[in-house]
Design a protein around this motif. Structure first.
Motif, PDB file in Angstrom:
ATOM      1  N   UNK A 129       0.842  -1.192   0.000  1.00 40.25           N
ATOM      2  CA  UNK A 129       0.000   0.000   0.000  1.00 40.25           C
ATOM      3  C   UNK A 129       0.876   1.239   0.000  1.00 40.25           C
ATOM      4  N   UNK A 130       0.326   2.323  -0.500  1.00 37.56           N
ATOM      5  CA  UNK A 130       1.085   3.551  -0.666  1.00 37.56           C
ATOM      6  C   UNK A 130       0.354   4.686   0.037  1.00 37.56           C
ATOM      7  N   UNK A 131       1.093   5.451   0.839  1.00 36.80           N
ATOM      8  CA  UNK A 131       0.492   6.612   1.481  1.00 36.80           C
ATOM      9  C   UNK A 131       0.456   7.761   0.480  1.00 36.80           C
ATOM     10  N   UNK A 132      -0.712   8.388   0.349  1.00 43.95           N
ATOM     11  CA  UNK A 132      -0.872   9.458  -0.627  1.00 43.95           C
ATOM     12  C   UNK A 132      -1.470  10.692   0.035  1.00 43.95           C
ATOM     13  N   UNK A 133      -1.325  11.807  -0.653  1.00 40.74           N
ATOM     14  CA  UNK A 133      -1.930  13.070  -0.239  1.00 40.74           C
ATOM     15  C   UNK A 133      -2.776  13.582  -1.397  1.00 40.74           C
ATOM     16  N   UNK A 134      -4.035  13.940  -1.121  1.00 34.97           N
ATOM     17  CA  UNK A 134      -4.922  14.437  -2.174  1.00 34.97           C
ATOM     18  C   UNK A 134      -6.180  15.011  -1.547  1.00 34.97           C
ATOM     19  N   UNK A 135      -6.956  15.689  -2.358  1.00 34.73           N
ATOM     20  CA  UNK A 135      -8.272  16.140  -1.923  1.00 34.73           C
ATOM     21  C   UNK A 135      -9.212  14.939  -1.872  1.00 34.73           C
ATOM     22  N   UNK A 136     -10.223  14.991  -1.026  1.00 33.56           N
ATOM     23  CA  UNK A 136     -11.146  13.848  -0.918  1.00 33.56           C
ATOM     24  C   UNK A 136     -11.739  13.403  -2.251  1.00 33.56           C
ATOM     25  N   UNK A 137     -12.041  14.343  -3.140  1.00 36.24           N
ATOM     26  CA  UNK A 137     -12.650  13.980  -4.419  1.00 36.24           C
ATOM     27  C   UNK A 137     -11.694  13.197  -5.311  1.00 36.24           C
ATOM     28  N   UNK A 165      -4.534  11.397 -11.305  1.00 35.90           N
ATOM     29  CA  UNK A 165      -4.518  12.864 -11.303  1.00 35.90           C
ATOM     30  C   UNK A 165      -4.891  13.407  -9.923  1.00 35.90           C
ATOM     31  N   UNK A 166      -4.111  14.371  -9.464  1.00 39.09           N
ATOM     32  CA  UNK A 166      -4.387  15.005  -8.179  1.00 39.09           C
ATOM     33  C   UNK A 166      -3.840  14.258  -6.982  1.00 39.09           C
ATOM     34  N   UNK A 167      -3.159  13.129  -7.218  1.00 39.16           N
ATOM     35  CA  UNK A 167      -2.649  12.293  -6.135  1.00 39.16           C
ATOM     36  C   UNK A 167      -1.126  12.372  -6.085  1.00 39.16           C
ATOM     37  N   UNK A 168      -0.573  12.618  -4.902  1.00 35.27           N
ATOM     38  CA  UNK A 168       0.877  12.669  -4.714  1.00 35.27           C
ATOM     39  C   UNK A 168       1.268  11.649  -3.656  1.00 35.27           C
ATOM     40  N   UNK A 169       2.386  10.976  -3.884  1.00 28.96           N
ATOM     41  CA  UNK A 169       2.863   9.981  -2.919  1.00 28.96           C
ATOM     42  C   UNK A 169       3.539  10.681  -1.742  1.00 28.96           C
ATOM     43  N   UNK A 170       3.370  10.113  -0.566  1.00 27.20           N
ATOM     44  CA  UNK A 170       4.027  10.612   0.638  1.00 27.20           C
ATOM     45  C   UNK A 170       5.066   9.578   1.036  1.00 27.20           C
TER      46      UNK A 170
END
Length: 213
Positions: A129-137, A165-170
């Motif tokens: 699994x990968x931790x990501x940062x993004x808006x809820x949508x 799109x809109x998703x960045x890995x942490x």
């Protein structure tokens, strides 16, 4: 996914124990603009929901007192050996605030890769699994990773995949961690040894000398 929760009036160890005895699970919902709120859920429905991957990694629709709210599962406590959920935590979701979430990686097409199909290798999933940062949508339920291009002696790193799109890995520690490694399991066959030269035929036995007259 949708689930129904009910307001919980009493708190404390004794109250939670009595609640579990009636087939309910105590919980709490917090975050957003509202105050933390004690809740309770039907245990059997919750137990089956927790078996689904989407319940852990996607935004959930919680119905509480006839009102709907967007929440994320943040923590769940299980009994050490019984099939029993002791407590569960949810966080309210703000549509304009980025969130951090762990998203499952779904690896596909490994069996079609050169590494597996022709080079007798095994594919090891280093990261599940990968931790990501993004808006809820923009939060994906999972991220699909295509492994059809794997070759012997190679690894797949985070920078090798395309995130939605809109998703960045942490990442914590390593900027470009290994997601998948390829391991050879069958050594190349060594050439067969040259056939040994045939052994010399044993010398013929000497005939006894004729007696002298």
């Amino acid at each position: 996914m949708k689930f129904v929760a009910f307001e919980r009036a009493k708190q404390g160890t004794g109250a939670s124990r009595r609640l579990r005895n009636t087939g309910k699970t105590p919980g709490i919902v917090y975050g957003g603009e509202g105050q933390p709120q004690l809740i309770e859920l039907d245990h059997n429905a919750l137990w089956h929901a927790l078996k689904k991957e989407a319940f852990h990694s996607s935004i959930l629709d919680m119905e509480l007192d006839g009102k709907a709210a967007k929440v994320l599962l943040r923590d769940v406590q299980f009994h050490p050996f019984k099939q029993l959920v002791l407590h569960i935590d949810f966080q309210r979701v703000d549509a304009k605030t980025k969130l951090h979430m762990k998203v499952p990686l779904h690896y596909v097409n490994a069996e079609e890769s050169q590494a597996v199909k022709f080079e007798h290798c095994v594919v090891n999933h280093v990261v599940a699994e990968l931790e990501v940062s993004c808006l809820p949508a923009d939060l994906p339920e999972f991220i699909t990773v295509d492994l059809s291009g794997l070759k012997k002696g190679t690894s797949l790193h985070l920078n090798d995949i395309t995130l939605p799109k809109g998703v960045a890995a942490v990442t914590r520690g390593k900027e470009n961690p290994v997601l998948v490694s390829v391991v050879a399991t069958v050594a190349e066959e060594a050439p067969a040894p040259a056939a040994a030269a045939p052994a010399a035929a044993p010398a013929a036995a000497k005939a006894p000398a004729a007696p002298k007259k």
